[in-house]
Each structure stands twice: as structure tokens, then as C-alpha cells.
Design an enzyme around this catalytic site. Structure first.
Site, mmCIF file in Angstrom:
data_model
loop_
_atom_site.group_PDB
_atom_site.id
_atom_site.type_symbol
_atom_site.label_atom_id
_atom_site.label_comp_id
_atom_site.label_asym_id
_atom_site.label_seq_id
_atom_site.Cartn_x
_atom_site.Cartn_y
_atom_site.Cartn_z
ATOM 1 N N GLU A 29 0.809 -1.218 0.000
ATOM 2 C CA GLU A 29 0.000 0.000 0.000
ATOM 3 C C GLU A 29 0.845 1.272 0.000
ATOM 4 O OE1 GLU A 29 -3.154 0.460 -0.372
ATOM 5 O OE2 GLU A 29 -3.873 -1.607 -0.257
ATOM 6 N N THR A 30 1.829 1.360 0.881
ATOM 7 C CA THR A 30 2.512 2.655 1.069
ATOM 8 C C THR A 30 4.019 2.565 1.291
ATOM 9 O OG1 THR A 30 2.166 2.627 3.477
ATOM 10 C CG2 THR A 30 0.431 3.625 2.129
#
Length: 367
Positions: free
Chosen positions: A153-154
Site C-alpha cells: 500500500e505505502t
């Protein structure tokens, strides 16, 4: 390696190679602004690519109705919406890729199972080992799955998004682009949930940044998911998905548990897809939804390893295209499907699983 995330045999060389390679912002203390700030129309009127929502009657009406439904102060909601802006890049990025764009699992995997992300994953695991162990005990979700999701995700907080959440959500709620299925209703609901979140957590609605779709924090939770599934895992009285490793780990694990993760179940098995095109097509019809018993797989000509043949639940034949090369296949379990509840994509789910496995291998957590 946890039985909840069985490593496909074909992945081991790649994971060992990653190990060799490796050998060589937040919402904390955010304070709400005054309840009725002045509209920002003058601030943005000279920006050629920005339009303020201050003058939109439909937006102000939405704010009043939202406030009534949620028991919020209408003046506060409308004043915050008046400062929201239309962002052209948000409308651009929400559009699907051009028709005919070939999918390529090997290329997709290479974006996520790579040394930078694995190094960051190791640091995240070591910093949050206590919370990962607690989440696994409480929710049954293995540490490597949580680590894989946060990494995909990040990159463990390195890329949480640079759009103001209120701008992204307002753009998609009130000016959803034409050319794809209209999801403005979904984003209006998310914008409403965003105000609920900001009110309950005492957050300035103009302060948080996130993705072009309005997802926030290391785990990229949409506002409704934050409100329903985020947990105060460290018990400090607030939920912080930007900087609190405890809350991030606990919330991701809780989300997966709520979406059907089953303790001790593998995510997928190796499979040789049926040679016969009709049999293969039959197994592919349900896509990522587990729909066939192992016996039905075998009856349609698929070849499964012994562990899969003895599996007591249903499976899905997952096809991963490789551009011009032959597709790859795995047999996904209900736990594979649970990972796709985070992002409706088999490519995403397998990238999460294999990134988590790569980090676990170096962390010494093969079980």
C-alpha cells in the site's frame, strides 16, 4: 512460514535472490481549526487548474443534509466543504487504464517484491514485532500478511498520498468523470464518513492527506473502513493510522478478520491448470471467488499437490497473465479471497502474499 500464507514452490528462488540482494504525515497532534472558517474562494480563484466548491449550491445542500443525518454542526460542515477544491488529477487518476493494456504479473510483482520494499518491511516488522504477534494471536492473521499489505500500500508510510482527502473525495463525489461507471454515490458516502471520522477523532478536515481516492494512512483506509474497522490497538485513546505502528497493525489484521480470514488456512496452492480450454474456462468463470472443491478441480483436469487435494474448503482457479508469455495459475483459498477484500485484484493479493513471505524469510519467520 505461517500456514496462513503458504509459499508457492516456484517463489522460493526469487525470495532467496531477494535475501541476497538485501545482504549487500501523520495525524498526531493535529488540531481542529475554528468551527466556521471563512470560505477559501479568494485563495484559489487565480489557480488555473483549481475550482473551489464554495459557490456550489448542491455541495452546500449536501453538507446540510449530511450534518442533519450525523448530528453535526451544519455551519462547520459547510464551511469545510467551502474550502474543498476540484482537483483535475484526481479525476484523471480514477479512470481505468486504456483499453487493450496487457496485464503482466511478472512486471507487477517486480514493483512490489523488490529490495527497497523488503528492507523497509524488515524495519517495520522489527519495530512492531510485539503488535504483529498480538494481532496474530487475537485475529489469526499472520504477521507476514499484515506486513505485506502495508508494504504494497505505502512502502510502510513512505508513500501515503499527497492529495488533501477532502479535495479528493469532493472531486469524486460531485464531479466524477465521465467515461467509466459512475461511482459518485460511493464517494459521497465516503465524504460523509470522513466528516464523521474528523468529528469523532477531533481532526481538522482540511489537514489530512491521502491517495487520489481518499484513502489514508499506512494501510490506506477509506473513511468508512476507518470508522468500522480501525482499532486503538495500543489503548492510548485515539486511532492513528499514520504514525502508530500498533494501530496500523491491529487495524489491518482486524479488517481482514472481519472479511473472512480463517486462522491457520493457507492462502493458495500450486496448480497446473486444465489443458482443455473448456475445462479451464469453467474453473475461471467465478474469477477469484472460491467455488470448486478440490475434487471438482481434479474432475476438470487440474493437477493439485497432495495438500490441496486434502483441503477441506473450496478453491478458485486464479489466472495471472504475463503479457505475451503463458499465464501463471494458483488455486486460491478463502484466505486468498479475504486479501482481495482489501483490493479486488488477484495480482494485488499475490503481491501482498509474496512480499510478506520475502520479508518473513529474511526475518527468520519461516514456519
Amino acid at each position: 512460514m505461517s500456514p496462513g500464507s503458504r509459499r508457492p514452490f516456484s517463489a522460493l528462488p526469487a525470495l532467496l535472490a531477494a535475501a541476497c540482494l538485501l545482504a549487500g504525515t501523520g495525524i498526531a497532534d493535529a488540531k481542529p481549526k475554528k468551527k466556521h472558517p471563512a470560505p477559501a474562494a479568494a485563495r484559489v480563484e487565480n489557480a488555473p487548474d483549481t475550482v473551489s466548491y464554495a459557490g456550489r449550491d448542491d455541495v452546500m445542500r449536501f453538507g446540510a443534509e449530511l450534518a442533519e443525518r450525523q448530528g453535526l454542526d451544519a455551519g462547520w460542515v459547510q464551511s469545510q466543504l467551502a474550502e474543498a477544491r476540484y482537483i483535475p488529477n484526481v479525476a484523471k487518476f480514477i479512470m481505468p487504464p486504456p483499453a487493450g493494456t496487457a496485464k503482466d504479473w511478472a512486471a507487477y510483482r517486480g514493483r512490489f517484491v523488490e529490495p527497497k520494499r523488503i528492507r523497509a518491511g524488515l524495519a517495520f516488522w522489527r519495530d512492531n514485532e510485539k503488535w504483529l504477534a498480538r494481532a496474530e494471536e487475537l485475529y489469526g492473521v499472520p504477521a507476514e500478511i499484515v506486513v505485506g499489505i502495508v508494504g504494497v500500500e505505502t512502502i510502510y508510510g513512505q508513500q501515503m498520498g499527497g492529495f488533501r482527502v477532502i479535495d479528493a473525495l469532493a472531486t469524486l463525489a460531485f464531479d466524477f468523470p465521465t467515461g467509466r461507471r459512475d461511482r459518485s454515490g460511493f464517494f459521497r458516502d465516503e465524504l460523509e464518513q470522513y466528516f464523521v471520522l474528523c468529528h469523532s477523532e477531533n481532526i481538522d478536515p482540511l489537514a489530512l492527506k491521502g491517495s487520489y481516492a481518499g484513502a489514508m494512512g499506512m494501510g490506506q483506509f477509506m473513511p468508512s473502513s476507518w470508522n468500522r474497522y480501525a482499532v486503538d490497538f495500543d489503548g492510548d485513546g485515539r486511532v492513528d493510522l499514520h504514525t502508530s505502528g500498533a494501530d496500523i497493525v491491529g487495524s489491518v489484521a482486524h479488517y481482514l478478520a472481519e472479511f473472512g480470514w480463517q486462522r491457520g488456512m493457507p492462502t493458495h496452492f500450486d496448480v497446473a491448470a486444465p489443458v482443455d480450454a473448456a475445462d479451464r474456462a469453467t474453473l475461471l468463470v467465478p474469477d477469484i471467488v472460491p467455488s470448486f472443491t478440490p475434487q471438482e478441480f481434479l474432475a476438470h483436469g487440474a493437477a493439485l499437490p497432495a495438500a490441496a487435494r486434502e483441503f477441506g474448503d473450496k478453491l478458485a482457479l486464479i489466472e495471472l497473465q504475463n503479457g505475451d508469455a503463458a499465464p501463471s495459475y494458483v488455486a486460491g483459498t478463502p484466505n486468498f479471497y479475504a486479501v482481495t477484500r482489501y483490493n479486488w485484484s488477484s495480482y494485488y493479493a499475490l503481491a501482498v502474499i509474496e512480499l510478506g513471505q520475502a520479508v518473513a524469510l529474511i526475518q527468520g519467520r519461516t514456519r
